[in-house]
Design a protein around this motif. Structure first.
Motif, PDB file in Angstrom:
ATOM      1  N   TRP A 200       0.855  -1.178   0.000  1.00 29.43           N
ATOM      2  CA  TRP A 200       0.000   0.000   0.000  1.00 29.43           C
ATOM      3  C   TRP A 200       0.898   1.236   0.000  1.00 29.43           C
ATOM      4  N   PRO A 201       0.397   2.362  -0.435  1.00 26.30           N
ATOM      5  CA  PRO A 201       1.245   3.561  -0.462  1.00 26.30           C
ATOM      6  C   PRO A 201       1.820   3.875   0.921  1.00 26.30           C
ATOM      7  N   ILE A 204       0.089   6.286   3.168  1.00 32.12           N
ATOM      8  CA  ILE A 204      -1.063   5.822   3.942  1.00 32.12           C
ATOM      9  C   ILE A 204      -0.625   4.975   5.134  1.00 32.12           C
ATOM     10  N   PRO A 213      -6.967  -2.647   4.704  1.00 33.58           N
ATOM     11  CA  PRO A 213      -8.270  -2.172   4.232  1.00 33.58           C
ATOM     12  C   PRO A 213      -9.133  -3.311   3.720  1.00 33.58           C
ATOM     13  N   SER A 214     -10.424  -3.213   3.965  1.00 38.00           N
ATOM     14  CA  SER A 214     -11.342  -4.245   3.489  1.00 38.00           C
ATOM     15  C   SER A 214     -11.546  -4.066   1.988  1.00 38.00           C
ATOM     16  N   SER A 215     -11.745  -5.174   1.290  1.00 36.99           N
ATOM     17  CA  SER A 215     -11.944  -5.032  -0.149  1.00 36.99           C
ATOM     18  C   SER A 215     -13.432  -4.940  -0.476  1.00 36.99           C
ATOM     19  N   ASN A 376     -14.177   6.739   0.468  1.00 38.37           N
ATOM     20  CA  ASN A 376     -12.981   5.967   0.122  1.00 38.37           C
ATOM     21  C   ASN A 376     -11.736   6.606   0.720  1.00 38.37           C
ATOM     22  N   ASP A 377     -11.636   7.936   0.570  1.00 37.19           N
ATOM     23  CA  ASP A 377     -10.487   8.634   1.131  1.00 37.19           C
ATOM     24  C   ASP A 377     -10.378   8.394   2.631  1.00 37.19           C
ATOM     25  N   LEU A 380     -10.820   3.838   3.331  1.00 34.98           N
ATOM     26  CA  LEU A 380      -9.856   2.917   2.726  1.00 34.98           C
ATOM     27  C   LEU A 380      -8.461   3.516   2.642  1.00 34.98           C
ATOM     28  N   ARG A 381      -8.387   4.847   2.414  1.00 38.15           N
ATOM     29  CA  ARG A 381      -7.054   5.435   2.292  1.00 38.15           C
ATOM     30  C   ARG A 381      -6.610   6.068   3.604  1.00 38.15           C
TER      31      ARG A 381
END
Lengths: 413, 412
Positions: A200-201, A204, A213-215, A376-377, A380-381
């Motif tokens: 992941w980045p 983050i 993070p959940s998909s 999402n931001d 998840l991010r």
């Protein structure tokens, strides 16, 4: 104060209507559960080991043993030995779906560089996807094995062509090649020369080793249903207009905006409550159906802001629909179609990219898209309020525009 | 009795068909869902794909392999690749959702491959675009396999050459030229070998098995949404039934010289006709827009549709018998519609899942309907092959209808 009275009246009407509450809360939760259970079942189906009956006419051969070993090597297949006659009989009476046959003399032919064919026969019970899945694995292994033997063969041939040269300049001897190739093939099995590692980045994950993070996105469903509840607002305006109670309310010393604000408040709170319940229920129930619970991120303030704006946007949209719709069917059926499509192109339902660029462009003009981006931001991010200023602004803009047009176009009688 | 039933049916049919909102929900919505999902998950209807995924490539390598990999990705139709020079910037942009994934080709990538040292490429994935990012990873893996093969070959040739006694004395240019030449020859051979591998694989259908067709998603989505929306009718049907009771028109109909059966039969007939219209509209659209086949057995198609229409209409009756008000019926119908949509396998063919979920799915009439239509249009089922599905739907219809008759009260 007047607005609050109207809000109280509307809220009482809503809470007394058990069916309405079911639609607002149970439908979304049931939908998410069924959807995620289906999703989990799908993953399970894909991860299932497929049993592959094999008729080995080259028993004990070096290459056929290697082939069988690789087929069973964690690629989702499990071979089962079958007698040729038995396999043919089982195939036609549909007890088995397919049979892989290793021809006699397989090992000798491969080592001699002579072409030989693995036959995959399938019966009436087989489906296209199963045959394709098995074929894909067999193809991959066959082409790797082919290449390995053919390469060594090719290099040895080159060595042999130089066979007339004096021993000191014969570089490519069969022995050297075989040793070299074997050491490389051996190494490549455990560590390929070129590998891909995913992460992941850093931006983050910095300082958060447990980032996972959940998909499966719950936010999309929450948005979808929050906007569907705009119909509740629209329906309540439509009803009052139809029954003439709106005109009566206006005869009271009430401002037009007070009336509208009173209409909006209960639906606004219900929309927020609805989203909170959807997410809370998902946190508890999703693990029960084999899904990872949604991740919430680390900005409660951000989540609160987006949720409030989504609810505001949905209620203003309700005012707009209530103002524009002329018939009951427009409030009900046609609005649902419109809201479902908006949710779909806005990416609340399926990942946006699969719709192609044209529908994606259309997606950006619905509030669902911006709400989705904001969630999402945050979820998840792992972003904060600073990351979603644009989205918050756009959502506020939608709410203002919906409300302004709604207020202008609304005829009270 | 029949004339009376027809009159009631005509009246109810007109009520549904005059309601534009209802028409939008029962006809337009399933069509839109099926088309959108069909287009999204397949290449139905269009020859070219318009899907584009944004990806970033940071190539820190100054050798040939890094360039080869970057060029390979840029040339991929599915990806819109932007090349960046700064890995931190790429990380930030993925974190901001501007691209689904970024690939970082490390410094010394080519040198390491030449030296036979394993090397890793990093893919940075956006957690909010995981599906798109895994497509980028898949494409990269394919491109890398090619480079890995070339690298292995080159390293192998070099290693064998290095074992030659006079290797150290030979002029470096000569060695390089010889290695390159050998690699060229071998690489050409590899390409040829791929054309005619020593181990070939063939597949064949045994006698009695159908030739396999690549799966077209539209042959799933048209059946699945047709069936799902046929069952969305039940709320509407139960609602009108109870409305007539509430408004007293049902009692009036009862007091007319018309048998009770005719009133109920007429209602059922009206909603069966709506299901027929749904099936006709949706399957015709599938045929016209997506070239979806319609199967080989019109008789089986008709039988399945009659059974589906009966199951849906009798479930509507049952709902009307069990609900206390028209409003409740409307809302419960909606809930039930959604439950059947998800559980019956309209989003994912749940009835094919192993274990508990699969069994649960098969307890809904929807699952049998969807499976039947899929069999007809995708696998060309015959009447005999469709029979279990037709019978299952009829079985549901009998049970629903039986309970409905038992529980329904014409008067309060």
């Amino acid at each position: 104060m007047n607005a609050l009275n109207i809000a109280y009246k509307d809220l009482m009407m809503l809470l007394k209507d058990r069916g309405q509450l079911i639609t607002l809360f149970l439908v979304p939760i049931g939908f998410i559960l069924a959807f995620s259970a289906a999703f989990a079942a799908g993953q399970e189906l894909e991860a299932q080991v497929i049993a592959v009956p094999v008729v080995n006419l080259d028993p004990g051969g070096e290459m056929s043993t290697l082939l069988l070993q690789q087929l069973n090597d964690d690629r989702g297949l499990q071979t089962e030995d079958y007698d040729q006659a038995q396999a043919a009989a089982d195939l036609s009476d549909e007890t088995i779906k397919l049979v892989l046959t290793i021809p006699s003399g397989f090992s000798a032919d491969v080592q001699a560089g002579k072409q030989t064919t693995l036959r995959l026969a399938y019966g009436p019970a087989a489906s296209d996807s199963e045959v394709q899945a098995v074929r894909l694995v067999v193809d991959g292994i066959a082409s790797d094995l082919s290449l390995e033997t053919q390469l060594v063969g090719g290099l040895s041939q080159m060595g042999a062509m130089m066979g007339d040269a004096p021993a000191e300049v014969r570089v490519f001897t069969a022995e050297r090649i075989a040793t070299q190739a074997e050491s490389q093939f051996e190494r490549a099995k455990t560590t390929p020369l070129v590998a891909l590692s995913a992460k992941w980045p850093d931006q983050i994950t910095q300082g958060r080793e447990d980032f996972n993070p959940s998909s499966f996105g719950v936010a999309g469903f929450a948005i979808m249903f929050a906007f569907l509840s705009a119909q509740t607002t629209a329906a309540s305006i439509f009803e009052e207009r139809k029954e003439g109670t709106f005109r009566r309310l206006l005869a009271a010393p009430l401002g037009k905006w007070e009336l509208l604000a009173g209409k909006m408040l209960p639906n606004f709170f219900l929309a927020i409550l609805q989203m909170v319940i959807i997410v809370a229920a998902s946190l508890v129930l999703l693990p029960l159906v084999g899904q990872q619970a949604p991740t919430l991120g680390n900005s409660p303030l951000g989540l609160a802001l987006v949720t409030i704006l989504v609810a505001l946007c949905s209620t203003s949209l309700g005012i707009l629909l209530g103002a524009l719709c002329r018939t009951e069917s427009q409030v009900g059926g046609i609005s649902s179609v419109f809201l479902w499509i908006a949710g779909m192109v806005g990416g609340a339902f399926i990942p946006a990219f699969v719709l192609g660029d044209f529908l994606n462009a259309i997606g950006k003009v619905v509030p669902h898209y911006w709400a989705m981006q904001a969630y999402n931001d945050l979820m998840l991010r792992g972003g904060g309020v600073g990351d979603i200023l644009l989205e918050l602004g756009v959502l506020a803009g939608f709410a203002a525009v919906f409300f302004a047009i709604g207020l202008r176009r609304l005829r009270f009688a | 009795m029949i004339r009376n039933s027809l009159a009631v049916a005509w009246k109810d049919l007109l009520i549904v068909l005059k309601d534009k909102g209802a028409l939008a929900v029962y006809f337009l919505m399933p069509l839109l869902f099926a088309s959108l999902l069909g287009m999204a998950f397949g290449n139905a209807g269009s020859d070219e794909t318009t899907i584009e995924i944004a990806a970033l490539v940071v190539n820190q390598d100054n050798g040939a392999y890094g360039q080869m990999l970057a060029d390979g990705l840029v040339g991929t139709e599915l990806l819109v690749v932007e090349e960046l020079s700064d890995a931190t910037l790429a990380d930030e942009r993925v974190a901001g959702g501007e691209a689904a994934a970024a690939l970082v080709i490390p410094t010394g990538f080519s040198q390491k491959i030449d030296a036979g040292e394993p090397v890793e490429i990093t893919i940075i994935k956006d957690p909010a675009q995981q599906e798109a990012a895994s497509i980028v990873a898949g494409i990269t893996n394919q491109a890398m396999a090619e480079i890995g093969m070339l690298g292995e070959l080159r390293f192998g040739i070099h290693a064998v050459l290095a074992q030659a006694p006079e290797y150290d004395q030979a002029p470096p240019e000569l060695v390089q030229a010889y290695e390159a030449q050998t690699l060229g020859v071998m690489w050409t051979q590899v390409q040829q070998m791929r054309q005619s591998p020593v181990i070939a694989v063939s597949d064949e259908a045994v006698e009695g098995a159908e030739e396999l067709q690549p799966w077209d998603p539209i042959t799933y989505y048209i059946p699945s949404f047709t069936v799902a929306f046929a069952f969305f009718l039940i709320g509407q049907m139960a609602k009108t039934l109870l409305q007539e009771k509430e408004e007293g028109t049902l009692r009036r109909l009862m007091s007319s010289p018309m048998p009770r059966g005719a009133v109920i039969g007429g209602k059922i007939l009206a909603y069966m006709i709506v299901v027929f219209l749904q099936v006709i509209v949706l399957f015709s659209a599938g045929y016209a827009l997506f070239k979806m086949p319609l199967g080989e057995s019109p008789l089986a198609f008709l039988g399945l549709t009659v059974a589906l229409a009966l199951a849906s209409a009798s479930l509507g009756m049952l709902l009307g018998a069990l609900c206390r008000s028209s409003k409740q019926a409307d809302q419960m119908g909606m809930v039930l519609g959604f439950v059947l949509l998800a559980l019956g396998g309209s989003i994912f063919p749940l009835f094919r899942a192993p274990g508990f979920m699969g069994i649960l799915s098969r307890m809904t009439p929807s699952a049998w309907g969807i499976e039947g239509y899929m069999g007809l249009v995708a696998d060309g089922w015959t009447l005999a092959e469709t029979a279990p599905n037709i019978l299952a739907l009829l079985g549901f219809a009998v049970v629903f209808f039986g309970i409905a008759v038992w529980r329904f009260k014409f008067q309060e």
